[in-house]
Design a protein around this motif. Structure first.
Motif, PDB file in Angstrom:
ATOM      1  N   PHE A  67     184.525  28.550  44.430  1.00  0.00           N
ATOM      2  CA  PHE A  67     185.553  28.024  44.942  1.00  0.00           C
ATOM      3  C   PHE A  67     186.677  28.796  44.505  1.00  0.00           C
ATOM      4  CE2 PHE A  67     189.334  25.067  45.414  1.00  0.00           C
ATOM      5  CZ  PHE A  67     189.470  24.887  46.562  1.00  0.00           C
ATOM      6  N   PRO A  68     186.879  28.948  43.237  1.00  0.00           N
ATOM      7  CA  PRO A  68     187.975  29.774  42.979  1.00  0.00           C
ATOM      8  C   PRO A  68     188.229  31.391  43.255  1.00  0.00           C
ATOM      9  CG  PRO A  68     187.301  28.765  40.808  1.00  0.00           C
ATOM     10  CD  PRO A  68     186.265  28.620  42.035  1.00  0.00           C
ATOM     11  N   GLU A  69     187.157  31.757  43.821  1.00  0.00           N
ATOM     12  CA  GLU A  69     187.076  33.073  44.438  1.00  0.00           C
ATOM     13  C   GLU A  69     187.448  33.244  45.856  1.00  0.00           C
ATOM     14  OE1 GLU A  69     183.268  34.400  43.400  1.00  0.00           O
ATOM     15  OE2 GLU A  69     183.445  34.492  41.228  1.00  0.00           O
ATOM     16  N   ILE A  70     187.731  31.916  46.474  1.00  0.00           N
ATOM     17  CA  ILE A  70     188.090  31.617  48.049  1.00  0.00           C
ATOM     18  C   ILE A  70     189.447  32.404  48.262  1.00  0.00           C
ATOM     19  CG2 ILE A  70     188.298  30.135  50.132  1.00  0.00           C
ATOM     20  CD1 ILE A  70     185.213  30.288  49.251  1.00  0.00           C
ATOM     21  N   SER A  71     189.415  33.219  49.410  1.00  0.00           N
ATOM     22  CA  SER A  71     190.613  33.794  49.662  1.00  0.00           C
ATOM     23  C   SER A  71     191.215  33.167  50.657  1.00  0.00           C
ATOM     24  CB  SER A  71     190.223  35.361  49.924  1.00  0.00           C
ATOM     25  OG  SER A  71     189.800  35.601  51.232  1.00  0.00           O
ATOM     26  N   LYS A  72     192.492  33.750  51.080  1.00  0.00           N
ATOM     27  CA  LYS A  72     193.364  33.136  52.279  1.00  0.00           C
ATOM     28  C   LYS A  72     192.628  33.610  53.513  1.00  0.00           C
ATOM     29  CE  LYS A  72     197.132  34.595  50.241  1.00  0.00           C
ATOM     30  NZ  LYS A  72     198.605  35.256  50.012  1.00  0.00           N
ATOM     31  N   ASN A 105     194.750  21.228  43.902  1.00  0.00           N
ATOM     32  CA  ASN A 105     195.551  20.844  42.928  1.00  0.00           C
ATOM     33  C   ASN A 105     194.890  20.221  41.712  1.00  0.00           C
ATOM     34  OD1 ASN A 105     197.633  21.290  44.856  1.00  0.00           O
ATOM     35  ND2 ASN A 105     197.634  19.430  45.868  1.00  0.00           N
ATOM     36  N   TYR A 106     193.878  19.588  41.827  1.00  0.00           N
ATOM     37  CA  TYR A 106     193.025  19.156  40.831  1.00  0.00           C
ATOM     38  C   TYR A 106     192.497  20.407  39.826  1.00  0.00           C
ATOM     39  CZ  TYR A 106     188.852  17.958  38.369  1.00  0.00           C
ATOM     40  OH  TYR A 106     187.777  17.950  37.298  1.00  0.00           O
ATOM     41  N   CYS A 111     192.272  21.094  35.261  1.00  0.00           N
ATOM     42  CA  CYS A 111     191.555  22.310  34.788  1.00  0.00           C
ATOM     43  C   CYS A 111     192.143  23.480  34.278  1.00  0.00           C
ATOM     44  CB  CYS A 111     190.280  22.662  35.734  1.00  0.00           C
ATOM     45  SG  CYS A 111     189.319  21.323  36.599  1.00  0.00           S
ATOM     46  N   ASP A 112     193.270  23.565  34.386  1.00  0.00           N
ATOM     47  CA  ASP A 112     194.365  24.706  34.035  1.00  0.00           C
ATOM     48  C   ASP A 112     193.883  25.239  32.646  1.00  0.00           C
ATOM     49  OD1 ASP A 112     195.207  22.650  32.953  1.00  0.00           O
ATOM     50  OD2 ASP A 112     197.579  23.485  33.019  1.00  0.00           O
ATOM     51  N   ASP A 113     193.225  24.425  31.717  1.00  0.00           N
ATOM     52  CA  ASP A 113     192.933  24.680  30.331  1.00  0.00           C
ATOM     53  C   ASP A 113     191.432  25.618  30.229  1.00  0.00           C
ATOM     54  OD1 ASP A 113     191.765  22.564  30.313  1.00  0.00           O
ATOM     55  OD2 ASP A 113     192.022  21.623  28.683  1.00  0.00           O
ATOM     56  N   ASP A 114     190.989  25.224  31.332  1.00  0.00           N
ATOM     57  CA  ASP A 114     189.294  25.902  31.338  1.00  0.00           C
ATOM     58  C   ASP A 114     189.429  27.383  31.708  1.00  0.00           C
ATOM     59  OD1 ASP A 114     186.951  26.782  31.932  1.00  0.00           O
ATOM     60  OD2 ASP A 114     186.387  24.855  32.769  1.00  0.00           O
ATOM     61  N   PRO A 115     188.835  28.462  30.800  1.00  0.00           N
ATOM     62  CA  PRO A 115     189.178  29.834  31.054  1.00  0.00           C
ATOM     63  C   PRO A 115     188.556  30.441  32.289  1.00  0.00           C
ATOM     64  CG  PRO A 115     188.034  29.251  28.993  1.00  0.00           C
ATOM     65  CD  PRO A 115     188.290  27.907  29.536  1.00  0.00           C
ATOM     66  N   PHE A 117     189.211  29.055  34.891  1.00  0.00           N
ATOM     67  CA  PHE A 117     190.286  28.682  36.077  1.00  0.00           C
ATOM     68  C   PHE A 117     191.497  29.181  35.776  1.00  0.00           C
ATOM     69  CE2 PHE A 117     187.028  25.087  36.697  1.00  0.00           C
ATOM     70  CZ  PHE A 117     186.640  25.364  37.871  1.00  0.00           C
ATOM     71  N   LYS A 118     191.783  30.010  34.748  1.00  0.00           N
ATOM     72  CA  LYS A 118     192.653  30.353  34.010  1.00  0.00           C
ATOM     73  C   LYS A 118     193.821  30.798  35.069  1.00  0.00           C
ATOM     74  CE  LYS A 118     194.586  33.424  30.396  1.00  0.00           C
ATOM     75  NZ  LYS A 118     194.377  34.437  29.800  1.00  0.00           N
ATOM     76  N   ASN A 119     193.451  31.636  35.866  1.00  0.00           N
ATOM     77  CA  ASN A 119     194.476  32.295  36.802  1.00  0.00           C
ATOM     78  C   ASN A 119     194.420  31.790  38.269  1.00  0.00           C
ATOM     79  OD1 ASN A 119     195.547  34.298  34.911  1.00  0.00           O
ATOM     80  ND2 ASN A 119     193.636  35.605  35.214  1.00  0.00           N
ATOM     81  N   PHE A 120     193.840  30.477  38.276  1.00  0.00           N
ATOM     82  CA  PHE A 120     193.684  30.038  39.785  1.00  0.00           C
ATOM     83  C   PHE A 120     194.848  29.504  40.054  1.00  0.00           C
ATOM     84  CE2 PHE A 120     193.124  26.531  42.566  1.00  0.00           C
ATOM     85  CZ  PHE A 120     192.365  27.055  43.349  1.00  0.00           C
ATOM     86  N   ARG A 121     195.286  29.989  41.564  1.00  0.00           N
ATOM     87  CA  ARG A 121     196.465  29.297  42.272  1.00  0.00           C
ATOM     88  C   ARG A 121     196.038  28.594  43.489  1.00  0.00           C
ATOM     89  NH1 ARG A 121     197.942  28.708  37.946  1.00  0.00           N
ATOM     90  NH2 ARG A 121     199.038  30.158  36.629  1.00  0.00           N
ATOM     91  N   SER A 122     196.519  27.573  43.885  1.00  0.00           N
ATOM     92  CA  SER A 122     196.320  26.961  45.043  1.00  0.00           C
ATOM     93  C   SER A 122     196.988  27.969  46.264  1.00  0.00           C
ATOM     94  CB  SER A 122     196.762  25.761  45.205  1.00  0.00           C
ATOM     95  OG  SER A 122     196.629  25.081  46.778  1.00  0.00           O
ATOM     96  N   ILE A 123     195.911  28.231  47.262  1.00  0.00           N
ATOM     97  CA  ILE A 123     196.532  29.189  48.288  1.00  0.00           C
ATOM     98  C   ILE A 123     196.305  28.239  49.717  1.00  0.00           C
ATOM     99  CG2 ILE A 123     195.898  30.863  47.375  1.00  0.00           C
ATOM    100  CD1 ILE A 123     193.150  30.886  48.830  1.00  0.00           C
ATOM    101  N   VAL A 124     195.861  26.957  49.561  1.00  0.00           N
ATOM    102  CA  VAL A 124     195.437  26.184  51.067  1.00  0.00           C
ATOM    103  C   VAL A 124     196.839  26.122  51.737  1.00  0.00           C
ATOM    104  CG1 VAL A 124     194.629  24.067  51.854  1.00  0.00           C
ATOM    105  CG2 VAL A 124     193.625  25.209  49.956  1.00  0.00           C
ATOM    106  N   LYS A 125     197.952  25.958  51.132  1.00  0.00           N
ATOM    107  CA  LYS A 125     199.007  25.443  52.039  1.00  0.00           C
ATOM    108  C   LYS A 125     199.635  26.676  52.529  1.00  0.00           C
ATOM    109  CE  LYS A 125     200.033  21.245  49.251  1.00  0.00           C
ATOM    110  NZ  LYS A 125     200.687  20.724  48.068  1.00  0.00           N
TER     111      LYS A 125
END
Length: 190
Positions: A67-72, A105-106, A111-115, A117-125
């Motif tokens: 999931f974190p690798e999903i692009s726009k 958002n979750y 999960c922001d302290d988990d390595p 997901f460290k650089n994960f940013r929501s792109i859905v919006k």
């Protein structure tokens, strides 16, 4: 006169078993989180179903990415698939995207302290929603049909349904307002 709802069987146990195990783990963690903040069972069920649809699509058409690798671009492909290949309504597409946004958002907030997901940013919006447009023709009953239905309900001693129908027919309230009536409103003076 009757309206039809199109049902698509997009997921199955066999397909879900082929989904990336990291995505399944993430989904389970998210569902556990929703339970911990006491979301309703129906809401949780809908989120779970929506995520299954997305992850099965991801498995079938998007190389089963984590999931974190999903692009726009991937999300645009998913939205296109929902609208054009799967023939979902714009409202349904918005809801499916909303679930993905909630999962994002979750990840961002919990999960922001988990390595992982460290650089994960929501792109859905960032992906524009399709224009919302009515899909079904409204069903409008005539006064005669409503009266016949009211008499039918009373004859069968279905008084609660008859009362709700009578309130809908005669109160002038919107459908969302009908459920706000209180028993205290009904007395000899009113």
């Amino acid at each position: 006169m009757s309206r039809k709802t199109k049902m698509n069987n997009l997921t199955s146990d066999v397909l879900i078993q082929r989904v990336n195990p990291d995505n399944i783990r993430l989904k389970k963690d998210f569902i556990s989180y929703l339970r911990s903040i006491q979301r309703s069972p129906k809401t949780i069920y809908c989120y779970e179903n929506d995520l299954d649809i997305f992850f099965v699509w991801n498995y079938q058409y998007n190389n089963n990415k984590f999931f974190p690798e999903i692009s726009k671009r991937d999300l645009v492909k998913y939205q296109y698939w929902l609208l054009n290949d799967n023939k979902n309504s714009p409202a349904r597409v918005r809801r499916l995207k909303s679930t993905i946004s909630s999962l994002s958002n979750y990840i961002e907030t919990i999960c922001d302290d988990d390595p992982e997901f460290k650089n994960f940013r929501s792109i859905v919006k960032k992906i524009e929603n399709p224009v919302n447009q009515p899909v079904r023709e409204k069903t409008v009953l005539s006064d005669t049909q409503l009266d016949d239905l009211l008499h039918y309900l009373v004859e069968r001693k279905k008084y609660e349904q008859a009362c709700m129908l009578a309130l809908a027919m005669c109160s002038g309230r919107r459908k969302s307002e009908l459920v706000r009536f209180k028993v205290s409103y009904f007395n000899d003076d009113n």
